[in-house]
Design a protein around this motif. Structure first.
Motif, mmCIF file in Angstrom:
data_model
loop_
_atom_site.group_PDB
_atom_site.id
_atom_site.type_symbol
_atom_site.label_atom_id
_atom_site.label_comp_id
_atom_site.label_asym_id
_atom_site.label_seq_id
_atom_site.Cartn_x
_atom_site.Cartn_y
_atom_site.Cartn_z
ATOM 1 N N ILE A 29 20.188 -0.356 57.282
ATOM 2 C CA ILE A 29 19.384 1.074 57.659
ATOM 3 C C ILE A 29 18.311 0.530 58.400
ATOM 4 N N PHE A 30 17.643 -0.619 57.571
ATOM 5 C CA PHE A 30 16.386 -0.740 58.012
ATOM 6 C C PHE A 30 16.516 -2.046 59.296
ATOM 7 N N THR A 31 17.740 -2.236 59.871
ATOM 8 C CA THR A 31 17.852 -3.313 60.736
ATOM 9 C C THR A 31 18.706 -2.722 61.679
ATOM 10 N N ARG A 32 18.876 -3.369 62.804
ATOM 11 C CA ARG A 32 19.704 -2.960 63.959
ATOM 12 C C ARG A 32 21.271 -3.040 63.925
ATOM 13 N N TYR A 33 21.594 -3.622 62.893
ATOM 14 C CA TYR A 33 22.958 -3.886 62.564
ATOM 15 C C TYR A 33 23.715 -2.565 62.005
ATOM 16 N N ARG A 34 24.914 -2.437 62.409
ATOM 17 C CA ARG A 34 25.558 -1.214 61.693
ATOM 18 C C ARG A 34 27.008 -1.572 61.177
ATOM 19 N N PHE A 35 27.261 -2.747 61.024
ATOM 20 C CA PHE A 35 28.728 -3.443 60.642
ATOM 21 C C PHE A 35 28.991 -2.781 59.130
ATOM 22 N N PRO A 50 10.916 -6.715 59.290
ATOM 23 C CA PRO A 50 11.990 -6.651 60.020
ATOM 24 C C PRO A 50 12.987 -7.678 59.933
ATOM 25 N N GLY A 51 12.323 -9.067 59.932
ATOM 26 C CA GLY A 51 13.110 -10.297 59.889
ATOM 27 C C GLY A 51 13.765 -10.479 58.542
ATOM 28 N N LEU A 52 12.801 -10.484 57.582
ATOM 29 C CA LEU A 52 13.095 -10.904 56.110
ATOM 30 C C LEU A 52 14.322 -9.797 55.863
ATOM 31 N N LEU A 53 14.444 -8.639 56.323
ATOM 32 C CA LEU A 53 15.547 -7.485 55.942
ATOM 33 C C LEU A 53 16.830 -8.087 56.801
ATOM 34 N N THR A 54 16.402 -8.499 57.960
ATOM 35 C CA THR A 54 17.842 -8.985 58.614
ATOM 36 C C THR A 54 18.242 -10.380 57.977
ATOM 37 N N SER A 55 17.414 -11.398 57.397
ATOM 38 C CA SER A 55 17.993 -12.301 56.649
ATOM 39 C C SER A 55 18.770 -11.778 55.405
ATOM 40 N N MET A 56 18.238 -10.853 54.898
ATOM 41 C CA MET A 56 18.603 -10.470 53.596
ATOM 42 C C MET A 56 20.170 -9.910 53.836
ATOM 43 N N LEU A 57 20.296 -9.206 54.884
ATOM 44 C CA LEU A 57 21.567 -8.687 55.188
ATOM 45 C C LEU A 57 22.572 -9.531 55.781
ATOM 46 N N LEU A 58 22.239 -10.499 56.434
ATOM 47 C CA LEU A 58 23.086 -11.485 56.729
ATOM 48 C C LEU A 58 23.459 -12.502 55.540
ATOM 49 N N SER A 59 22.487 -12.528 54.653
ATOM 50 C CA SER A 59 22.847 -13.599 53.678
ATOM 51 C C SER A 59 23.796 -12.787 52.242
ATOM 52 N N ILE A 60 23.577 -11.654 52.136
ATOM 53 C CA ILE A 60 24.381 -10.612 51.374
ATOM 54 C C ILE A 60 25.727 -10.745 52.152
ATOM 55 N N SER A 61 25.874 -10.527 53.501
ATOM 56 C CA SER A 61 27.086 -10.300 54.171
ATOM 57 C C SER A 61 27.907 -11.779 54.099
ATOM 58 N N VAL A 62 27.168 -12.721 54.177
ATOM 59 C CA VAL A 62 28.016 -14.023 54.286
ATOM 60 C C VAL A 62 28.565 -14.503 52.588
ATOM 61 N N TYR A 63 27.674 -14.011 51.843
ATOM 62 C CA TYR A 63 28.366 -14.104 50.525
ATOM 63 C C TYR A 63 29.654 -13.185 50.374
ATOM 64 N N LEU A 64 29.507 -12.213 50.684
ATOM 65 C CA LEU A 64 30.776 -11.341 50.394
ATOM 66 C C LEU A 64 31.840 -11.889 51.547
ATOM 67 N N PHE A 65 31.591 -12.409 52.426
ATOM 68 C CA PHE A 65 32.684 -12.793 53.240
ATOM 69 C C PHE A 65 33.202 -14.012 52.788
ATOM 70 N N LEU A 66 32.483 -14.760 51.978
ATOM 71 C CA LEU A 66 33.223 -15.981 51.456
ATOM 72 C C LEU A 66 33.718 -15.697 49.962
ATOM 73 N N ALA A 67 33.324 -14.687 49.401
ATOM 74 C CA ALA A 67 33.638 -14.297 47.980
ATOM 75 C C ALA A 67 35.244 -14.162 47.545
ATOM 76 N N THR A 68 35.546 -14.620 46.657
ATOM 77 C CA THR A 68 36.835 -14.447 46.085
ATOM 78 C C THR A 68 37.308 -13.002 45.750
ATOM 79 N N THR A 69 36.261 -12.145 45.434
ATOM 80 C CA THR A 69 36.234 -11.014 44.902
ATOM 81 C C THR A 69 35.539 -10.005 45.544
ATOM 82 N N VAL A 70 35.903 -8.786 46.390
ATOM 83 C CA VAL A 70 34.751 -7.817 46.856
ATOM 84 C C VAL A 70 35.224 -6.617 46.486
ATOM 85 N N HIS A 71 34.829 -6.232 45.363
ATOM 86 C CA HIS A 71 35.186 -4.792 44.883
ATOM 87 C C HIS A 71 34.250 -3.754 45.870
ATOM 88 N N PRO A 72 34.815 -2.699 46.135
ATOM 89 C CA PRO A 72 34.093 -1.836 47.086
ATOM 90 C C PRO A 72 32.589 -1.559 46.979
#
Length: 446
Positions: A384-390, A351-373
């Motif tokens: 879906i394996f974490t408590r986050y729904r954003f 569960p902790g690993l999956l949360t770290s993965m979600l936050l890491s990929i999210s930070v990557y996309l928030f800082l990226a210059t290109t975010v295709h859908p």
């Protein structure tokens, strides 16, 4: 039969309406028609959610519905993305024994080594035609398979690509349920992914292979959780060989307690990748591949969030677009963030690993210059394996990025981009704050 229809009357009606809307999306939509695009998309989100609510304990029905929605697109040429022309182009080159990493389409079209590729060249657009391919080897082999099985017809190749993507989604259903069960989470959460119109349209509809990458990644996590690290390593390498983005997660696995020998795991991942890359390696390959990947950090801009704020500040201070200097710095910040997350003890359990993965990929996309859908496929599945729904909210709001196609000169509406990210950051901020309040003792909240 009558009793069955009576019990499921409302879901059946919603299914029929949804099928009509998906058919309109697949066969009667121009991406320049923003009002119709957003209306269909929003309606499909509502209908899918209602179907899920009404049948959330009936997995067979929900899986059948998910497959039916995908099969509606089977004979459609993608109308929101032209990337599939490049997929088929690369596949044709590979079947002819030509290394697709060594030449741009602009170079080859002067004296085409393959007959009948002018339509592919015209369809892929100037951006794709002017740059070397950056799709990893396993993806290239899948492109070649689609061309081989699809024959000379573009539609035939499209249909094979679509079947491969649908098959991957069925695999995600299989491993997703197992992983949810092992984590003591509701198994029906897998349908937050499978019934999501964003997933159906961007993957099955527009033929993006993030879903195939996600299948390999999810299967890898399942086998790692079952302490079968060799199988997990091979599957993890498979995910990287479809799309490079899972490389971001490698540092996070170092402290995972069910991975007894992380170095051996990394070594096997590297070996499998090397075997796939080996047929393509040359000095020119390294130059082209590095240049192609670098373009995404120093040239391209689309649907960015924090980077657009940085760009605006750059114009105020420097008087010009700072992407060439800001892009690499933002990439470095992502790398530092991932290393910080990798050093934490939370990654010892899944569960902790999956949360770290979600936050890491999210930070990557928030800082990226290109975010295709379609880049959102990975955070959406992990969420879906974490408590986050954003990520669910993001999958709804990302349709606003297609507003760029409504402008003849492909110009983004930055107000709509702002609305998209205000919703995403708002939901994420609320979830982080709520999680922190739950975690803190009552005295600490006073």
């Amino acid at each position: 039969m009558k009793k069955l229809l009576s019990i499921h009357k409302t879901p059946l009606l919603l299914l029929l309406i949804s099928c009509a809307f998906y058919a309109a999306f697949a066969y009667d939509l121009q991406r320049t028609d923003l009002i119709k695009l957003i209306s269909l998309y929003g309606a499909l989100f509502f209908l899918s959610w209602k179907i899920f609510q009404l049948e959330k304990q009936n997995f067979r029905i929900l899986l059948g519905v998910a497959i039916i929605f995908r099969l509606i697109f089977l004979f459609a040429i993608p109308n929101l993305s032209q990337d599939f022309y490049r997929f088929i182009w690369d596949g044709k080159l590979l079947l002819e024994g030509i290394n697709p990493y060594l030449f741009t389409p602009n170079e080859l079209i002067i004296d085409p080594p393959i007959a009948g590729v002018q339509t592919l060249f015209n369809g892929m657009g100037d951006l794709s035609a002017g740059n070397p391919t950056n799709y990893p080897p396993l993806n290239q082999f899948l492109f070649a398979l689609a061309v081989f099985l699809g024959g000379k017809s573009i539609l035939g190749g499209v249909m094979v690509l679509r079947i491969l993507i649908i098959t991957a989604d069925v695999g995600i259903y299989y491993f997703g349920r197992k992983l949810l069960r092992n984590l003591n989470l509701p198994e029906n959460r897998i349908f937050w992914y499978l019934l999501n119109p964003f997933i159906i349209i961007e993957l099955t509809g527009n033929l993006h292979f993030e879903g195939v990458m996600a299948f390999f990644l999810l299967a890898s996590l399942y086998f790692l959780h079952r302490k079968k690290w060799m199988t997990g390593a091979i599957l993890f390498a498979g995910s990287v060989l479809v799309k490079l983005i899972p490389l971001l997660f490698l540092p996070l696995l170092f402290r995972y307690r069910k991975l007894k020998n992380a170095i051996a795991f990394y070594g096997l991942v590297g070996l499998v990748m090397l075997l796939f890359y080996l047929p393509f390696l040359s000095a020119e390959f390294f130059n082209n591949y590095a240049a192609s990947i670098g373009l995404w950090f120093q040239k391209f801009e689309f649907n960015a969030s924090l980077y657009y704020l940085i760009r605006w500040i750059g114009f105020q201070v420097q008087g010009y677009n700072v992407i060439q200097s800001a892009g690499p710095v933002l990439g470095l910040l992502v790398f530092i963030f991932v290393l910080l997350k990798a050093s934490g003890s939370q990654n010892k359990n899944l569960p902790g690993l999956l949360t770290s993965m979600l936050l890491s990929i999210s930070v990557y996309l928030f800082l990226a210059t290109t975010v295709h859908p379609w880049y959102l496929v990975t955070p959406l599945l992990i969420s879906i394996f974490t408590r986050y729904r954003f990520a669910l909210a993001w999958s709804l709001m990302v349709i606003l990025s297609y507003s760029a196609y409504a402008h003849p000169a492909f110009e983004e509406n930055l107000w709509l981009v702002a609305v998209e990210y205000l919703v995403v950051f708002g939901v994420m901020g609320y979830e982080v704050l709520t999680r922190s309040r739950v975690a803190l003792p009552r005295k600490a909240l006073k």
